[in-house]
Design an enzyme around this catalytic site. Sequence first.
Site, PDB file in Angstrom:
ATOM      1  N   LEU A 299      -6.065  94.483 -14.389  1.00 21.21           N
ATOM      2  CA  LEU A 299      -6.523  95.421 -15.544  1.00 21.21           C
ATOM      3  C   LEU A 299      -5.787  96.106 -14.842  1.00 21.21           C
ATOM      4  O   LEU A 299      -5.498  96.267 -13.596  1.00 21.21           O
ATOM      5  CB  LEU A 299      -8.449  95.946 -15.101  1.00 21.21           C
ATOM      6  CG  LEU A 299      -9.287  95.607 -16.124  1.00 21.21           C
ATOM      7  CD1 LEU A 299     -10.081  96.211 -15.819  1.00 21.21           C
ATOM      8  CD2 LEU A 299      -8.611  95.437 -17.810  1.00 21.21           C
ATOM      9  N   ASP A 300      -4.769  97.233 -15.788  1.00 19.70           N
ATOM     10  CA  ASP A 300      -4.295  98.324 -15.308  1.00 19.70           C
ATOM     11  C   ASP A 300      -5.084  99.516 -14.314  1.00 19.70           C
ATOM     12  O   ASP A 300      -6.095  99.271 -14.842  1.00 19.70           O
ATOM     13  CB  ASP A 300      -3.172  98.840 -17.134  1.00 19.70           C
ATOM     14  CG  ASP A 300      -2.146  98.007 -17.417  1.00 19.70           C
ATOM     15  OD1 ASP A 300      -1.126  96.809 -16.289  1.00 19.70           O
ATOM     16  OD2 ASP A 300      -1.747  97.699 -18.171  1.00 19.70           O
TER      17      ASP A 300
END
Length: 292
Positions: free
Chosen positions: A42-43
């Site tokens: 996940l960024d």
Amino acid sequence: MHGWLIIDKPVGPGSTQVVSAVKHALRAGGYAKAKVGHGGTLDPLASGVLPVALGEATKLAGRMLDSDKVYAFTIAFGTQTDTLDVEGQVVATSAVVPTPAQVQAVLPRFTGTIEQVPPAFSALKVDGARAYALARAGAEVALKPRAVTIHALSVDESQPFLTLVAHVSKGTYIRSLARDIAHALGTVGHVAMLRRVKAGPFTLDTAISLDKLAELGQARRLEDVCLPLRAGLDDIPALSLTPDQAGLLRQGRVLVGIAANQGLNFAMLGETPVALVEVSDREVRVVRGFNL
């Protein structure tokens, strides 16, 4: 422990920082040293479900990367950035701001198998270098379109502001999806909010915050929230074994004459996971063995 901690990742830290937080919680609780890995990046600017595998469950982390995901996201119409999110520099503007009804009307175009050009700021490799590294250095990054599947795409009418929910296949970029939806509406846009609400079988219902993780680690109560290794394979049928069959599989042997569902099965001896196996023509072969 061998299983899954489901973290509700906040905006800010990256996935590897969450893995470090889990390792710290394990040390704080005096748990035995274990392998730890996440099941899908996940960024930093995204929040939501991040499955973290412990012990033997790390052997299934790669399978989690291939699973479908569900995201909730908002599009800021009128400006497009080079990163296609709020972190980047504005590269295009438009005075056109579509209505919710107009947004809803174009969504069928983006449902099913579609062609999508990944963002320049992505982890894909171009001539051996990460695309985002080239883009940050000012190089021109030209990525090829790829086929992805949007299983479902809708407007979440329960939200006070326009929020889209997308059920997508592996390899789908929500930032690219937002860009393309905006272009289809005769404007530009970027992702203003991105939250993963489901990853494979895991949802926010079982997710805990990083603060809760630290608290449970200190109290040596991580077992309370650790899901079993089997939880990562909820979509796969279980195959019950006899002790003799379990022993053969643990040696890497092939079982023959077994009546079971064709394809992947989760082989169990009682409540103990033995292996992820492939069943074909009444033969059972080990795909991933578990040392439990």
